[in-house]
Write an enzyme that holds these catalytic residues in place. Structure first.
Site, short mmCIF file in Angstrom:
data_model
loop_
_atom_site.label_atom_id
_atom_site.label_comp_id
_atom_site.label_asym_id
_atom_site.label_seq_id
_atom_site.Cartn_x
_atom_site.Cartn_y
_atom_site.Cartn_z
N TYR A 25 17.94 15.03 -25.51
CA TYR A 25 16.62 14.08 -25.77
C TYR A 25 15.41 15.08 -25.45
CZ TYR A 25 12.68 11.34 -23.63
OH TYR A 25 11.57 10.88 -23.26
N GLU A 47 9.52 3.33 -19.38
CA GLU A 47 8.87 3.94 -18.32
C GLU A 47 8.46 3.32 -17.21
OE1 GLU A 47 8.29 7.20 -17.81
OE2 GLU A 47 8.75 8.07 -19.54
N TRP A 55 14.49 9.45 -14.73
CA TRP A 55 14.47 9.20 -16.28
C TRP A 55 15.96 9.24 -16.71
CZ3 TRP A 55 12.94 6.55 -19.97
CH2 TRP A 55 13.42 7.20 -21.28
#
Length: 201
Positions: A25, A47, A55
């Site tokens: 990522y 988010e 995350w």
């Protein structure tokens, strides 16, 4: 600035070393400019789900979120009803938080209106790109004047779970600035991508 040495021997931002998925990522998505409206809506939604979590947790569930939320097609999500909320609350593949689920659905309606008003979500979000003289040193802040302004603008329009810290993380990820650490092998690549990028109008 904390860095870690990746398997290829090059340094990366420290957080990217958590898992191979996080490294991928970091190397292929984080910080590169994005103009696709669906990707922008997906990221601002995820988010919001990340609030209070990591995350890594959200990234591990991202494909499940995509399936649950119609690929983050905000025109489709805006039509979700209470039956969809109950379906989502029963989906163990996502974060089952009623407030966050309801926020994504409400924000989808806001995204439809925003697209109609601004021409695209991208045009709206890129208006909030901070000027170079307002950018903090890489990975030294959790919010900024630009993220505060974006948060206020979205909240004024009725969006939820879009506080300044959430807005800042969104802006970092979608390329509205280059927040890769000094010394990170990806910082120059993101800088080059930004130099060749024309923000949408």
């Amino acid at each position: 600035m904390d860095l870690f040495t990746a398997p290829d021997g090059r340094p990366r931002c420290a957080w990217a070393g958590a898992t191979p998925e996080m490294l991928a990522y970091h190397d292929t998505e984080w910080g590169f400019p994005v103009t696709d409206d669906r990707r922008l809506f997906e990221k601002v939604s995820l988010e919001g789900f990340q609030s209070g979590l990591s995350w890594r947790t959200i990234l591990d569930k991202r494909e499940n979120f995509r399936q649950a939320f119609a690929g983050f097609d905000f025109h489709a999500v805006a039509r979700f009803d209470e039956a969809d909320v109950e379906r989502l609350l029963g989906d163990a593949g996502i974060v089952r938080h009623r407030g966050k689920i309801a926020a994504v659905i409400a924000n989808a309606g806001g995204a439809v209106e925003l697209q109609r008003e601004a021409g695209s979500l991208a045009a709206f979000f890129w208006r909030h790109e901070p000027p170079a003289d307002e950018v903090d040193p890489p990975q030294s802040a959790t919010f900024s004047p630009a993220s505060v302004a974006l948060s206020k603008d979205l909240k004024k329009r009725g969006w939820r779970f879009v506080g300044p810290t959430t807005a800042f993380a969104f802006m970092q990820a979608m390329g509205l600035g280059n927040d890769h650490a000094a010394g990170c092998a990806l910082r120059p690549a993101v800088a080059e991508a930004r130099r060749g990028f024309t923000p949408p109008k």
